[in-house]
Write a protein that holds these residues in place. Structure first.
Motif, short mmCIF file in Angstrom:
data_model
loop_
_atom_site.label_atom_id
_atom_site.label_comp_id
_atom_site.label_asym_id
_atom_site.label_seq_id
_atom_site.Cartn_x
_atom_site.Cartn_y
_atom_site.Cartn_z
N UNK A 1 0.84 -1.20 0.00
CA UNK A 1 0.00 0.00 0.00
C UNK A 1 0.87 1.25 0.00
N UNK A 2 1.91 1.25 0.82
CA UNK A 2 2.80 2.41 0.90
C UNK A 2 3.50 2.64 -0.44
N UNK A 3 3.97 1.59 -1.07
CA UNK A 3 4.63 1.73 -2.37
C UNK A 3 3.67 2.31 -3.40
N UNK A 4 2.42 1.89 -3.35
CA UNK A 4 1.40 2.40 -4.25
C UNK A 4 1.12 3.88 -3.98
N UNK A 5 1.42 4.31 -2.77
CA UNK A 5 1.17 5.70 -2.36
C UNK A 5 2.41 6.58 -2.51
N UNK A 6 3.47 6.04 -3.13
CA UNK A 6 4.69 6.82 -3.33
C UNK A 6 5.55 6.93 -2.10
#
Length: 461
Positions: free
Chosen positions: A278-283
């Motif tokens: 999720x964090x990676x998807x959020x930059x």
């Protein structure tokens, strides 16, 4: 001589406005009469208009944010009726929303250079703001004066040492900010002296809290250590507040921070989620195992007060993932836990992502989500109730021992859901609850959870 009014509409009496202080200092030597006035959102609207009218300003300077923009728009329209010749200058993240108000001049982005140029023009509405040469943070005057003590004592005072952020969190206003502007080059002795002089001047203003607004304050370790060391050795009766990036913490940070007395340093730590996908998807890149380690180190080895944040509504994060993040974070026992609802801010990459993924959100500030690509409105409402319960029963720091004992045997959400059930039985809202009633509810929750545990053991046997 034209009279320039710097008007701050604050969320509470203890707040102050750094942006307007900068603008004041930018034109301090010019041939204008400068005055300042502030009000809070709770004050009667007609009283605010009357107070501004009584000052008879020629120019009114406003700073617009998501929490005051709607009120300021209304104020700007009404001031145009009673002060038709006044020019209204609006800056801040929400300034774009004033473009349709005839009397307003809009400053977008960093405003110091544009405001200075506008003042040199005599606040001519036809002045072209687009070709102004940028002034870096190091070239902007110190925002405060000794005379500000009367206004700012026992208030929140804001300060910054850096503009920009190396991270690109899609929901943040800094996601598209390319600046990398340090106020001080502390490799130079004279710059280090200037920093200490400004910190001394801020201390002399006797704030309630000195809040550094730098994004990820600890990205510049040497600067962070210098300021933390100043705070530790200071005899200040206020706390120093920093927003830090947890993955950047290290053992030498802990060793230094261990020297800080209680109530001297406060950290705001954005965890947002423990789900790395999720964090990676959020930059955002973050290692929860490392963050958890240093959250525990801060709790065990220092007296730094930790305020830790999670965000509800990140792209692709479902209800179960958020509950897991909340339980994981609460196991580290920060002093305060904020379960915040994602806001779809204009001028952030998140706005386009939200459109593509079918989000729904409020049209007006605070732009809070109503539905994400993985959460229904029912689930968001439920999580918002948990957030209110955290504010009532955890963040006031009244029942730390009770929480510690309960968390040894139960998850945070089990405890919060028991409290939620009590509120439903009592037909009681999640606000305006006396301390005595809160303590009674905590004790009752403890009894119910203990009974539930005994019943479970009997069933197992």
């Amino acid at each position: 001589m034209k009279k320039i009014l710097f008007f701050a509409l604050n969320s509470s009496w203890s707040q102050s406005n750094l942006a307007l202080k900068y603008m004041r200092q930018m034109i301090r030597g010019m041939d204008y009469e400068l005055c300042e006035h502030s009000a809070t959102l709770s004050e009667p609207f007609t009283h605010v208009i009357a107070d501004i009218y009584a000052l008879k300003p020629d120019v009114i300077c406003l700073s617009a944010y998501i929490w005051n923009r709607v009120n300021l728009q209304r104020l700007a329209r009404e001031l145009g009726k009673v002060l038709p010749d006044a020019v209204i200058v609006v800056g801040g993240p929400e300034a774009y929303a004033f473009e349709e108000i005839e009397s307003c001049i809009i400053i977008k982005g960093a405003g110091e250079a544009a405001f200075y140029g506008l003042a040199e023009s005599g606040f001519d509405p036809s002045f072209e703001l687009t070709d102004i040469r940028h002034i870096p943070l190091s070239g902007i005057p110190f925002a405060y004066e000794e005379a500000d003590l009367a206004e700012l004592e026992d208030h929140l005072i804001y300060y910054e040492c850096y503009r920009g952020c190396p991270y690109r969190c899609v929901y943040c206003l800094s996601a598209t900010d390319e600046r990398k502007e340090l106020r001080f080059d502390i490799s130079k002795p004279e710059e280090k002296e200037r920093l200490i002089a400004e910190l001394d001047a801020l201390t002399a203003l006797k704030p309630r809290t000195l809040k550094f607004i730098d994004r990820s304050f600890n990205i510049h370790k040497e600067l962070a250590h210098l300021i933390w060391d100043y705070a530790i050795k200071s005899d200040a009766r206020f706390d120093f507040h920093f927003e830090i990036y947890p993955d950047l913490l290290s053992d030498d940070d802990i060793a230094l921070l261990a020297q800080a007395p209680a109530n001297r340093i406060r950290f705001e730590i954005g965890i947002q989620s423990v789900n790395e996908e999720v964090l990676a998807r959020s930059g955002r890149k973050s290692d929860w195992q490392k963050s958890r380690h240093y959250l525990n180190e801060l709790r065990v080895k220092t007296k730094v007060r930790i305020h830790a944040d999670l965000l509800v509504g990140l792209p692709g994060e479902d209800f179960d993932s958020i509950i897991h993040s909340l339980n994981e974070l609460c196991r580290t026992r920060p002093a305060a836990v904020q379960l915040g609802m994602l806001k779809i801010l204009p001028d952030t990459p998140m706005k386009e992502i939200a459109k593509e993924r079918g989000y729904l959100w409020l049209d007006d500030p605070p732009y809070q989500i109503l539905r994400s690509d993985a959460l229904s409105y029912d689930e968001i409402c439920y999580l918002d109730d948990l957030a209110h319960l955290l504010s009532l029963y955890w963040n006031k720091e009244e029942f730390a021992e009770l929480w510690d004992g309960l968390l040894d045997e139960h998850s945070a959400t089990e405890i919060l859901e028991t409290l939620m059930q009590l509120h439903k039985e009592q037909n009681r809202p999640y606000h305006s609850v006396s301390r005595m009633r809160r303590e009674e509810n905590m004790q009752e929750a403890k009894s119910r959870l203990r009974a539930l545990g005994k019943a479970s053991n009997i069933l197992v046997d």
